[in-house]
Design a protein around this motif. Structure first.
Motif, PDB file in Angstrom:
ATOM      1  N   GLN A   1      -3.286   5.909  -3.173  1.00  0.00           N
ATOM      2  CA  GLN A   1      -1.852   6.153  -3.053  1.00  0.00           C
ATOM      3  C   GLN A   1      -1.577   7.647  -3.013  1.00  0.00           C
ATOM      4  O   GLN A   1      -2.038   8.400  -3.863  1.00  0.00           O
ATOM      5  CB  GLN A   1      -1.110   5.535  -4.259  1.00  0.00           C
ATOM      6  CG  GLN A   1       0.391   5.423  -4.094  1.00  0.00           C
ATOM      7  CD  GLN A   1       0.820   4.297  -3.151  1.00  0.00           C
ATOM      8  OE1 GLN A   1       1.972   4.163  -2.853  1.00  0.00           O
ATOM      9  NE2 GLN A   1      -0.114   3.492  -2.672  1.00  0.00           N
TER      10      GLN A   1
ATOM     11  N   ARG B   1      -7.353   2.170  -6.658  1.00  0.00           N
ATOM     12  CA  ARG B   1      -6.057   2.166  -5.984  1.00  0.00           C
ATOM     13  C   ARG B   1      -5.840   3.466  -5.212  1.00  0.00           C
ATOM     14  O   ARG B   1      -5.896   4.551  -5.781  1.00  0.00           O
ATOM     15  CB  ARG B   1      -4.964   1.998  -7.049  1.00  0.00           C
ATOM     16  CG  ARG B   1      -3.546   2.199  -6.575  1.00  0.00           C
ATOM     17  CD  ARG B   1      -3.041   1.039  -5.760  1.00  0.00           C
ATOM     18  NE  ARG B   1      -1.616   1.154  -5.467  1.00  0.00           N
ATOM     19  CZ  ARG B   1      -0.994   0.401  -4.568  1.00  0.00           C
ATOM     20  NH1 ARG B   1      -1.664  -0.526  -3.883  1.00  0.00           N
ATOM     21  NH2 ARG B   1       0.285   0.547  -4.346  1.00  0.00           N
TER      22      ARG B   1
ATOM     23  N   GLU C   1       0.808  -1.218   0.000  1.00  0.00           N
ATOM     24  CA  GLU C   1       0.000   0.000   0.000  1.00  0.00           C
ATOM     25  C   GLU C   1       0.843   1.271   0.000  1.00  0.00           C
ATOM     26  O   GLU C   1       0.322   2.358   0.225  1.00  0.00           O
ATOM     27  CB  GLU C   1      -0.949   0.004   1.218  1.00  0.00           C
ATOM     28  CG  GLU C   1      -1.890  -1.192   1.286  1.00  0.00           C
ATOM     29  CD  GLU C   1      -2.752  -1.352   0.034  1.00  0.00           C
ATOM     30  OE1 GLU C   1      -3.176  -0.324  -0.528  1.00  0.00           O
ATOM     31  OE2 GLU C   1      -2.970  -2.511  -0.379  1.00  0.00           O
ATOM     32  N   ALA C   2       2.132   1.137  -0.219  1.00  0.00           N
ATOM     33  CA  ALA C   2       2.987   2.331  -0.212  1.00  0.00           C
ATOM     34  C   ALA C   2       4.096   2.176  -1.253  1.00  0.00           C
ATOM     35  O   ALA C   2       5.110   1.532  -1.003  1.00  0.00           O
ATOM     36  CB  ALA C   2       3.578   2.559   1.173  1.00  0.00           C
TER      37      ALA C   2
END
Lengths: 601, 601
Positions: free
Chosen positions: B325, B323, A168-169
């Protein structure tokens, strides 16, 4: 096919004529060196590339590493090939004698790498990342850490990685969640998942030293709470012999479109309670330290992209000189012999475009390496400082320009070969796949463009930006006095004026308007700035060619220089004018895509 | 992921709003049809695509066909999937009822194919080439040939290929050397090697019908001595049951970077004395006949390229909506939740660019299909003739524009997914590989550009060129009266003026200067012309959107139309201005790459 991997004449032109690398040998660090020793290192790399890597390049691509749940298996030819690089001292040819290096200038070391990258594609990544890992620990680690981790890595017994990305990063590193709990003064327990870790597991070395970004329990949110740890696959004893297995586990390999020389891994830290990790420097300073490695990796990525473009160009050039097909339009006789396809104007367009992109990109990467050398070894502090400003400023372009335009060159290489370019009998389709990774990893093009536009332009009172403008003006002044270059110098001058205007407009707007809109055309700005920098470097190449032409009595040299001048002309005629379109978008803070609403797609 | 293969709303917009396909049902050929039957055919294709192809799309890519020296093996799921297409009557939905078709308009049939191509990638090529092979034999073969070969192909028992390329004759077909020796009135003995023959061998059908270009002994050199033959894998008895094996042998499969749904083969004709081949039409007319199939194949290639771009766009759009981010620049709070990446301006740029390229390309392909319908069914002879002129003229653009710009869209789809776009967990990297073939086969972009510039522009007193200019002017006139479109109409008008000037300059120059130089920028000319045609089609899409906006009460529809208008705006703001750079190169007969000498590279 007798295609060269790289054009030796051009590598030599770049080093000795364009960047006058011989002048570096007057500096203390390089005093044992001369042109001969530089060339010997490059030649050694070429020999190793041809002997160990070139014969297995296709096999590396076709047989990607596999993982059976406990062990990574790759083709057996890779280990001896990599060992040969390490044994020849080419793993880190720019590093100190003490550290097992050759103390070559970075610019020469980059040329050494060029052959290894051309022949081995991403396989060299194991070595290059290890080198960058060592450099970081040397800069920010403790004496003990250097002794424990760097030494065996320099010797080739251990290898290193950088472990940043999490599921997630990725681009948003601020959100990484890998946690670290302090146990005593000596170590932390690390838990978390990392993905896309290049070289994250393999059997090429006794141990793997991960540099892991994590968050100490209770640390601030965001990038200000990120800490850097050394987390080895195996713990080590005081004599650096292997101790027990650390709690770091491979959970899987990613199957990449290209770049199959290097494993891309998903790693699990701490599934059995916590992996032992050693703090590098201070807590919460991790991202700052990691930029030491990231900046190096960014230049590596740009260089790989440029080299992949150069190699594809050489291959398609060779093909075009040998392959017969069709006739010129002016020939109406069907009984005549078909011509070599290099005679067809459109094939020449595709080759000249590749040359202009690839050699332009490579000159930028080498300039970056030269700045690294100047940061370490320039004669006075001011010059070293200037070099630092320039390299910091140019890093987003060194990373991105070759990564964006290199794949375009590789696409043209395929097109020159036609159907033959699309099948695996020739390597050009592999270059195309390999190079497509480069605009993504180590900070995508979008990330680089924001770095340039929102940080690098204005940081330290725009010192890097101003220094670059000055350098370009110096070249323009010199070139204006040279008949064959005056018009290009003039065009560059015009383009820079527009660039300055555009930059000013954007920065002015940013103080009154929403940053999201003002910087929304950042990639277009990066395109524009990159093209201007490459135009400048082509003008410099043109200057060196003019000097060379005047000196050389050799026909082959003359032709080489004329080719350089024609590629320069191409860049100014076909490419530089694109900057005006881009400038108009950025300058007007065009909102076409910004205004596009999610529901409208 | 719930990504759509294609955007149904857009497919429907194109058919019923942009091209008003319902008006076709007044024509005799389509009298049994209505919007419902059109949609039913499209829906059937979608169901088959989802049921049979989508689940195996990745497996098709990963398990390319193999050849053990005697037989081709492919994954077993392919045959039932293809059979399902044939059984549903979707193999040739535009062909006559008599021939087992549905007599759908070509423009609807192309939309039917869209789902099959999106889900099956190149696997559908077996069916599509068979269809084109049938169409050629129906147009130029004898009654007996139609009965013997077309009937079993239409039934799905046989499949067909086009066998043109040879190891030494690809783009330069004039030099092909496959020979044919007449035996009696009934047949010839064929000998020669053919490469890159799509679907050249497999076990999907009982027999394979090759349409082979060869040269009758004693025929003139060059393209005037090329003859077309039907050369089956198995000879057949009068009742079309299989007879003895013909002397056609697979020598190997090519390993392609993408497009792995369809075998690409090297075939040897006549290694045991000669393959039996049946003359199509007259001797030495082969290339003319083959153009019947090639033109159809060119539109198929353009359509595949457009569809692959559309599918990649849908996939990356879906990813970008889900997604999370990073944060917007304007957000300084690290504790806030990361945004969906579609919120990032640069991601929106990449999505809007894909939309503009993919939907622009698709509208061009559908326009080509509509012209095919008009050639067959327009009310009066003049309209049919005009449609023929237009389609002939546009074919190089229909083939090339989607093939050149589609892969650029696919590259952006990868970039939206970042590292996840580079690995095979997502299909976007496959789309990127698949689509890279399209600028190569069925006449490379270079070949298409010469076709446009040296033939299509001037043939039949420039009838196609003039007809197209007139069509575009009609749209400009209408759009000028619509407030939201007036400025785009004006810009298109300006661009067309430059195009006309450029075309005239080049044609004038061609009568006095060397053709090799005058036409040396042919690809740039094709780029320019293609962009203007796509701008025109975007203006038409804009007009339909304005009409739709005024009519619809539904929010979702309104948003769809606003998206269309924004994509139009994007094309005019970001893309159309490129034509001025290209025009300046072509118009000045720029010799930058023409002047580059072989020895200078």
């Amino acid at each position: 096919m007798s295609a060269k991997m790289l054009n030796e004449r051009d590598l030599s032109f770049m080093l000795y004529e364009l960047f006058d690398v011989e002048k570096l040998i007057t500096r203390e660090r390089f005093k044992d060196h001369d042109k001969e020793s530089f060339n010997a290192a490059v030649d050694t790399a070429k020999v190793i590339a041809e002997k160990y890597f070139l014969p297995i390049r296709k096999k590396i691509d076709q047989c990607e590493p596999t993982f059976d749940g406990s062990k990574v298996t790759m083709i057996p030819e890779i280990k001896p090939a990599i060992d040969s690089v390490i044994q020849a001292g080419l793993a880190a040819p720019a590093s100190d004698y003490d550290a097992g290096g050759m103390q070559l200038p970075e610019i020469v070391a980059n040329t050494v790498n060029a052959y290894l990258i051309a022949a081995a594609s991403t396989t060299l990544g194991y070595v290059a990342l290890t080198n960058a890992n060592c450099n970081l620990i040397e800069a920010h680690g403790s004496e003990k850490q250097i002794k424990t981790w760097v030494k065996p890595m320099r010797e080739g017994r251990f290898m290193g990685t950088m472990a940043m990305t999490e599921p997630e990063a990725g681009s948003g590193l601020a959100d990484l969640t890998t946690t670290a709990i302090k146990q005593d003064d000596d170590y932390y327990l690390i838990s978390g998942n990392k993905i896309f870790i290049s070289g994250g597991d393999h059997e090429l070395s006794d141990n793997i030293v991960h540099l892991v970004l994590g968050r100490v329990k209770g640390a601030p949110k965001g990038i200000k709470g990120i800490t850097l740890f050394i987390v080895p696959k195996y713990l080590v004893n005081d004599d650096t012999s292997l101790g027990q297995r650390n709690d770091v586990n491979l959970t899987g390999l990613f199957h990449k479109m290209g770049g199959r020389g290097q494993t891309s891994t998903a790693l699990n830290f701490g599934e059995k309670g916590g992996a032992i990790g050693y703090l590098v420097g201070e807590e919460n300073m991790g991202l700052t330290y990691m930029f030491h490695m990231m900046n190096e990796a960014r230049i590596m990525v740009g260089s790989s992209a440029a080299i992949t473009a150069m190699t594809g160009y050489q291959y398609s050039l060779d093909y075009a000189k040998e392959r017969r097909q069709g006739r010129l339009l002016s020939c109406k006789d069907p009984k005549s012999t078909p011509v070599n396809i290099i005679q067809h104007p459109d094939v020449r367009r595709m080759l000249l475009t590749q040359k202009a992109y690839a050699e332009g990109a490579w000159s930028l990467c080498l300039f970056g390496s030269l700045l690294s050398d100047n940061i370490k070894t320039a004669e006075n502090k001011e010059e070293r400082q200037q070099a630092q400003f320039l390299l910091d400023f140019l890093t987003p372009m060194i990373k991105s320009w070759p990564s964006e335009w290199g794949p375009k060159a590789n696409s043209l290489a395929i097109q020159v070969l036609g159907g033959h370019g699309y099948i695996n009998e020739h390597p050009v389709e592999m270059f195309y796949r390999d190079n497509r990774l480069n605009p993504i990893h180590e900070g995508s093009t979008g990330i680089q463009s924001l770095d340039l536009m929102t940080r690098k332009i204005s940081t330290k009172n725009s010192a890097g930006y101003i220094a670059l403008l000055q350098l370009m003006q110096n070249t323009i002044e010199k070139a204006t006095g040279i008949k064959q270059l005056a018009s290009c110098a003039n065009e560059l001058n015009n383009a820079i004026a527009i660039l300055e205007l555009t930059t000013k407009k954007v920065l002015d707007a940013s103080s009154v308007e929403c940053a999201d809109l003002v910087f929304s055309n950042s990639v277009t700005y990066l395109d524009m700035f990159g093209h201007i920098v490459i135009s400048w470097l082509w003008l410099k190449q043109g200057m060196s060619a003019i000097i060379g032409l005047a000196k050389t009595p050799h026909q082959e040299d003359k032709e080489f220089y004329l080719g350089k001048l024609q590629a320069m002309k191409f860049f100014y005629r076909i490419e530089l004018p694109k900057t005006y379109l881009w400038a108009s978008i950025v300058e007007n803070i065009d909102d076409t895509h910004f205004a596009m609403q999610e529901a409208w797609f």
